[in-house]
Scaffold this motif. Sequence first.
Motif, mmCIF file in Angstrom:
data_model
loop_
_atom_site.group_PDB
_atom_site.id
_atom_site.type_symbol
_atom_site.label_atom_id
_atom_site.label_comp_id
_atom_site.label_asym_id
_atom_site.label_seq_id
_atom_site.Cartn_x
_atom_site.Cartn_y
_atom_site.Cartn_z
ATOM 1 N N ASP A 109 -38.687 21.743 6.325
ATOM 2 C CA ASP A 109 -37.332 21.195 6.325
ATOM 3 C C ASP A 109 -37.281 19.732 5.898
ATOM 4 N N GLU A 110 -38.199 18.919 6.390
ATOM 5 C CA GLU A 110 -38.185 17.496 6.086
ATOM 6 C C GLU A 110 -38.418 17.243 4.600
ATOM 7 N N SER A 111 -39.371 17.959 4.016
ATOM 8 C CA SER A 111 -39.665 17.785 2.591
ATOM 9 C C SER A 111 -38.489 18.220 1.730
ATOM 10 N N VAL A 112 -37.875 19.322 2.099
ATOM 11 C CA VAL A 112 -36.733 19.829 1.334
ATOM 12 C C VAL A 112 -35.574 18.835 1.379
ATOM 13 N N THR A 113 -35.290 18.297 2.563
ATOM 14 C CA THR A 113 -34.202 17.333 2.699
ATOM 15 C C THR A 113 -34.494 16.065 1.905
ATOM 16 N N LEU A 114 -35.733 15.604 1.963
ATOM 17 C CA LEU A 114 -36.119 14.408 1.220
ATOM 18 C C LEU A 114 -35.966 14.636 -0.280
ATOM 19 N N TYR A 115 -36.397 15.780 -0.759
ATOM 20 C CA TYR A 115 -36.292 16.087 -2.182
ATOM 21 C C TYR A 115 -34.832 16.148 -2.623
ATOM 22 N N ARG A 116 -33.988 16.737 -1.792
ATOM 23 C CA ARG A 116 -32.560 16.774 -2.123
ATOM 24 C C ARG A 116 -31.980 15.364 -2.207
ATOM 25 N N THR A 117 -32.409 14.498 -1.301
ATOM 26 C CA THR A 117 -31.933 13.109 -1.316
ATOM 27 C C THR A 117 -32.335 12.419 -2.610
ATOM 28 N N ILE A 118 -33.568 12.614 -3.041
ATOM 29 C CA ILE A 118 -34.044 12.000 -4.278
ATOM 30 C C ILE A 118 -33.259 12.530 -5.471
ATOM 31 N N LEU A 119 -33.031 13.842 -5.508
ATOM 32 C CA LEU A 119 -32.260 14.423 -6.606
ATOM 33 C C LEU A 119 -30.846 13.856 -6.649
ATOM 34 N N ALA A 120 -30.252 13.681 -5.480
ATOM 35 C CA ALA A 120 -28.879 13.185 -5.420
ATOM 36 C C ALA A 120 -28.767 11.734 -5.860
ATOM 37 N N GLU A 121 -29.820 10.959 -5.658
ATOM 38 C CA GLU A 121 -29.744 9.515 -5.886
ATOM 39 C C GLU A 121 -30.476 9.042 -7.145
ATOM 40 N N CYS A 122 -31.278 9.898 -7.781
ATOM 41 C CA CYS A 122 -32.147 9.420 -8.856
ATOM 42 C C CYS A 122 -31.369 8.956 -10.085
ATOM 43 N N GLY A 123 -30.150 9.440 -10.280
ATOM 44 C CA GLY A 123 -29.360 8.975 -11.410
ATOM 45 C C GLY A 123 -28.998 7.509 -11.287
ATOM 46 N N ARG A 124 -28.634 7.084 -10.072
ATOM 47 C CA ARG A 124 -28.269 5.684 -9.830
ATOM 48 C C ARG A 124 -29.484 4.824 -9.509
ATOM 49 N N PHE A 125 -30.510 5.451 -8.920
ATOM 50 C CA PHE A 125 -31.690 4.699 -8.499
ATOM 51 C C PHE A 125 -32.943 5.383 -9.048
ATOM 52 N N PRO A 126 -33.198 5.252 -10.354
ATOM 53 C CA PRO A 126 -34.340 5.959 -10.962
ATOM 54 C C PRO A 126 -35.686 5.562 -10.372
ATOM 55 N N GLU A 127 -35.755 4.395 -9.734
ATOM 56 C CA GLU A 127 -37.038 3.985 -9.150
ATOM 57 C C GLU A 127 -37.473 4.927 -8.035
ATOM 58 N N LEU A 128 -36.511 5.591 -7.386
ATOM 59 C CA LEU A 128 -36.862 6.540 -6.323
ATOM 60 C C LEU A 128 -37.621 7.725 -6.903
ATOM 61 N N ALA A 129 -37.135 8.222 -8.040
ATOM 62 C CA ALA A 129 -37.818 9.334 -8.697
ATOM 63 C C ALA A 129 -39.205 8.919 -9.159
ATOM 64 N N GLU A 130 -39.343 7.686 -9.632
ATOM 65 C CA GLU A 130 -40.639 7.192 -10.095
ATOM 66 C C GLU A 130 -41.642 7.145 -8.952
#
Length: 211
Positions: A109-130
Amino acid sequence: MSGALAKSGDTLTPASAAKRKSIVRAAARVFMEAGYGPASMDQIAAEAGVSKQTVYSHFGAKDALFEEIVSGKCEELMDSEGLQITGDGDPDVVLFEMAKVFLNVVLNDESVTLYRTILAECGRFPELAEVFYRAGPKTATARLAAYLERMDARGKLAVPEREAAASMFFAMLRGNMYLQRILGLRDMPSAAEIDEKARGVADTFVRAYRA
């Protein structure tokens, strides 16, 4: 990306280390509930029960705190026994164990939620995806590629394109089960399901690259 003032590898007193962990856990809850963008250091401090200055004394900025969370989750995966790949064990065993560890971590559950957060925010904050890609997928692929190179040299497997093969291995593992978890279409798989998936992928991979 802003660096933390006190890196996790630095020497900390037991009390300071405990407070740091408390802040990271609190920040993870805030980020996953509010999202990275809307989350504030005030919210994180309140959730952790410390002052905002204490948060800043451990982490220089919000992005450094998020990086600590992402890196910690990736380290949990990379430091797991099944993904260390420090030896040269038989591919049938090594790849099966690696597959089980990988699935158990990325599907929880924790990994899935974290991944969803990164997907939701990576457009505005590409450093998170990096940060996520560098600490997680890139490291995992490199470790597996190095193991495959050793197996090729020993004549146990024949893998001319090691990085491509390693990427394919993890892609096979994620598959439909992972997509369903990310989309919220299913719960965490049972241990039996994970074992079956891991065995199927490991066996298919070894058959494809058997020397």
